[in-house]
Scaffold this motif. Sequence first.
Motif, PDB file in Angstrom:
ATOM      1  N   UNK A 130       0.854  -1.175   0.000  1.00  0.00           N
ATOM      2  CA  UNK A 130       0.000   0.000   0.000  1.00  0.00           C
ATOM      3  C   UNK A 130       0.895   1.230   0.000  1.00  0.00           C
ATOM      4  N   UNK A 131       0.509   2.240  -0.751  1.00  0.00           N
ATOM      5  CA  UNK A 131       1.226   3.511  -0.701  1.00  0.00           C
ATOM      6  C   UNK A 131       0.241   4.652  -0.915  1.00  0.00           C
ATOM      7  N   UNK A 132       0.574   5.791  -0.351  1.00  0.00           N
ATOM      8  CA  UNK A 132      -0.327   6.935  -0.443  1.00  0.00           C
ATOM      9  C   UNK A 132       0.420   8.248  -0.362  1.00  0.00           C
ATOM     10  N   UNK A 133      -0.222   9.276  -0.890  1.00  0.00           N
ATOM     11  CA  UNK A 133       0.328  10.632  -0.869  1.00  0.00           C
ATOM     12  C   UNK A 133      -0.785  11.616  -0.553  1.00  0.00           C
ATOM     13  N   UNK A 134      -0.541  12.528   0.382  1.00  0.00           N
ATOM     14  CA  UNK A 134      -1.455  13.626   0.687  1.00  0.00           C
ATOM     15  C   UNK A 134      -0.691  14.920   0.484  1.00  0.00           C
ATOM     16  N   UNK A 135      -1.100  15.688  -0.518  1.00  0.00           N
ATOM     17  CA  UNK A 135      -0.391  16.916  -0.870  1.00  0.00           C
ATOM     18  C   UNK A 135      -1.325  18.101  -0.664  1.00  0.00           C
ATOM     19  N   UNK A 186      -4.278   6.914  -3.091  1.00  0.00           N
ATOM     20  CA  UNK A 186      -4.077   5.646  -2.398  1.00  0.00           C
ATOM     21  C   UNK A 186      -4.010   4.509  -3.430  1.00  0.00           C
ATOM     22  N   UNK A 187      -3.063   3.599  -3.204  1.00  0.00           N
ATOM     23  CA  UNK A 187      -2.919   2.453  -4.097  1.00  0.00           C
ATOM     24  C   UNK A 187      -2.719   1.195  -3.265  1.00  0.00           C
ATOM     25  N   UNK A 188      -3.483   0.151  -3.596  1.00  0.00           N
ATOM     26  CA  UNK A 188      -3.346  -1.157  -2.946  1.00  0.00           C
ATOM     27  C   UNK A 188      -2.971  -2.185  -4.014  1.00  0.00           C
ATOM     28  N   UNK A 189      -2.021  -3.064  -3.651  1.00  0.00           N
ATOM     29  CA  UNK A 189      -1.602  -4.126  -4.561  1.00  0.00           C
ATOM     30  C   UNK A 189      -1.619  -5.453  -3.821  1.00  0.00           C
ATOM     31  N   UNK A 190      -2.231  -6.455  -4.454  1.00  0.00           N
ATOM     32  CA  UNK A 190      -2.249  -7.798  -3.878  1.00  0.00           C
ATOM     33  C   UNK A 190      -1.878  -8.799  -4.968  1.00  0.00           C
ATOM     34  N   UNK A 191      -1.002  -9.727  -4.621  1.00  0.00           N
ATOM     35  CA  UNK A 191      -0.595 -10.766  -5.562  1.00  0.00           C
ATOM     36  C   UNK A 191      -0.309 -12.048  -4.783  1.00  0.00           C
ATOM     37  N   UNK A 192      -0.863 -13.136  -5.262  1.00  0.00           N
ATOM     38  CA  UNK A 192      -0.621 -14.453  -4.670  1.00  0.00           C
ATOM     39  C   UNK A 192      -0.181 -15.400  -5.776  1.00  0.00           C
ATOM     40  N   UNK A 193       0.948 -16.025  -5.569  1.00  0.00           N
ATOM     41  CA  UNK A 193       1.475 -16.991  -6.537  1.00  0.00           C
ATOM     42  C   UNK A 193       1.559 -18.363  -5.874  1.00  0.00           C
ATOM     43  N   UNK A 247      -1.879 -17.621 -10.408  1.00  0.00           N
ATOM     44  CA  UNK A 247      -1.503 -16.298  -9.878  1.00  0.00           C
ATOM     45  C   UNK A 247      -2.706 -15.363  -9.964  1.00  0.00           C
ATOM     46  N   UNK A 248      -3.436 -15.136  -8.872  1.00  0.00           N
ATOM     47  CA  UNK A 248      -4.469 -14.098  -8.858  1.00  0.00           C
ATOM     48  C   UNK A 248      -3.864 -12.762  -8.407  1.00  0.00           C
ATOM     49  N   UNK A 249      -4.343 -11.654  -8.976  1.00  0.00           N
ATOM     50  CA  UNK A 249      -3.858 -10.324  -8.608  1.00  0.00           C
ATOM     51  C   UNK A 249      -5.030  -9.363  -8.480  1.00  0.00           C
ATOM     52  N   UNK A 250      -4.841  -8.367  -7.614  1.00  0.00           N
ATOM     53  CA  UNK A 250      -5.851  -7.317  -7.465  1.00  0.00           C
ATOM     54  C   UNK A 250      -5.137  -6.014  -7.159  1.00  0.00           C
ATOM     55  N   UNK A 251      -5.580  -4.938  -7.808  1.00  0.00           N
ATOM     56  CA  UNK A 251      -5.019  -3.620  -7.596  1.00  0.00           C
ATOM     57  C   UNK A 251      -6.148  -2.609  -7.540  1.00  0.00           C
ATOM     58  N   UNK A 252      -6.054  -1.705  -6.573  1.00  0.00           N
ATOM     59  CA  UNK A 252      -7.084  -0.675  -6.445  1.00  0.00           C
ATOM     60  C   UNK A 252      -6.401   0.670  -6.240  1.00  0.00           C
ATOM     61  N   UNK A 253      -6.798   1.633  -7.058  1.00  0.00           N
ATOM     62  CA  UNK A 253      -6.239   2.984  -6.976  1.00  0.00           C
ATOM     63  C   UNK A 253      -7.368   3.986  -6.846  1.00  0.00           C
ATOM     64  N   UNK A 254      -7.216   4.944  -5.935  1.00  0.00           N
ATOM     65  CA  UNK A 254      -8.233   5.998  -5.768  1.00  0.00           C
ATOM     66  C   UNK A 254      -7.526   7.332  -5.597  1.00  0.00           C
ATOM     67  N   UNK A 255      -8.132   8.361  -6.176  1.00  0.00           N
ATOM     68  CA  UNK A 255      -7.558   9.705  -6.125  1.00  0.00           C
ATOM     69  C   UNK A 255      -8.669  10.718  -5.857  1.00  0.00           C
TER      70      UNK A 255
END
Length: 547
Positions: free
Chosen positions: A333-338, A373-380, A394-402
């Motif tokens: 997860x990573x995020x920025x508040x400017x 905000x960005x979330x990344x999920x990966x399972x191998x 390999x399932x993956x999920x990514x969610x981004x919101x601005x």
Amino acid sequence: MNYFYRTFRSGFVLALLVFCASNLLAQNQGGTPPPPLPTREVSGIVKDSTDLGVIGATVTLTSDKDTLKTSTNNDGIFIFKNVKSATYTILVTSIGYSNSKPMRFKQNDTTPRIVMDPILLKDESNTLNTVVINGTPSITYKTDTVEYKASDYVVRKNATVDELLKKMEGMEVGTDGSLIHQGQAVTKARLNGKDFVGGDLANAIKNLPAEIVDKIQMVDDYGDQAARTGVKDGDPQKILNITTRTDKSVGNMANINAAAGSNDRYDAGIFATRINGNQTIGVNGNFKNTVNGVNGSDGGGGASGGTTRSGNGSLSIRDRLGKKIEYNLNYGINGNDVNSISDIESLSFAIDSAGNRVPINRAITRNGDNNNRTHNFRLEVEANLDSLNFLRVIPTFKFNSTTNVNESFTLQRSAIGNQNQNTNNNSKNKTPEFGGSIFYQHTFLGNRRRNFSFQADLNSNDYEAEQNQLQRIEYLNDPADAVIRDSLVNRIVARNNLRSNYRGSVTYVEPLSVNTQLEFNGQLNYNGYDNSATTRNVTASGFSSVI
């Protein structure tokens, strides 16, 4: 009688003259010789067995008054100036030739320039003892891999992997943790062949200690299917693979850093990992708050400021379930508040209808908040079903919101008209993205190089965005600043972009000989797009129709 007398007298006179001349000559030869010269010049040439001048030979001249040394020039010639003694010894040495024996010379001490006969040097040949080289070369080139042996490079104690990489040929390491190998950017990091902490390159090379490294491998990776089938498709990615030493394959490590300053500035980070053979657990986090600002001058102008808060964290777990199943879980997860603030004052001039220059004063205030905000999920999951069948899912999920909120207010005053302008731009978007990959391979019992494989990949990306635009302009009279009229624009812009990608491939490999094989490959690709955008005016009664 007279004849005899005349003859005798002539002979006597001749004898007397000869005697006198001899006596005079003897007196001259026995006179004082000329004195010796105080110094002289001695020159010569050094040659080899082929009659060529020896370049760079060392020539030494010694006497009871001199100790001189010089080297021969490109023609093999040497020159000594200001030699005090005419009796001296010459010794000549040169690499690749036998040393000359000391040669003693006694020259005429009244001669100002002495040119010696050529000095001959004999070639010398030496047979070296047998040299045994133990070890392996530092760099090994394979088909798709360049391999470096870590023990051949010396780094300081407690150094990290990035310091080790800086000493290796063809590596360029950036301060941000980026890596370029032979002009190509490296995209991912692996530990013992598996993605390390989600493949985060910067975290791997800036935190892993160099002492655990056995080999550094730069791999041209064509994908998981190519690695198992040998069938390469498309362009490869450059990947860093770190192999650990056998005695360093088990251990725990942690790095913690923190810094603080005025105006709520801070910077902190944590990295921890556990390595235990096939098990790897990693945790990483970074948090930062910075304050930026520019003050305006005393005479006006403008000023800007704001804060930026950023953070990221990740969790990675790789382990085995029994003997046949291995999994690799990664979440990040990573995020920025400017937040930004600015005040601007300006003075400009316009020409009115009478041709006069009219000053226009403007004062602008802007405020903005931008959050991401960005979330990344990966399972191998890999399963060796048996000795002939392999499955990877390999399932993956990514969610981004601005979310963006921007406001500005402009105050304009001049003789040709006064205005107040208020603008608001608010937007938000979200992008959920689903993906997955399935790979299956079957190798035949009679010949392991004969294999059949199937791979399917899917990805769906749904982008939704909404923007609200509000702008109001008020026209004022002078000097009461009463509103004469105003202009209002209020719109909502909505966008939706749906992208779907599907890919399937089937491959059969039939070996023909040790170095040749026959490959059959079929692929199916689908790319679908569904994009829409609408703009509506907001009225007192509600939304208007699409414009």
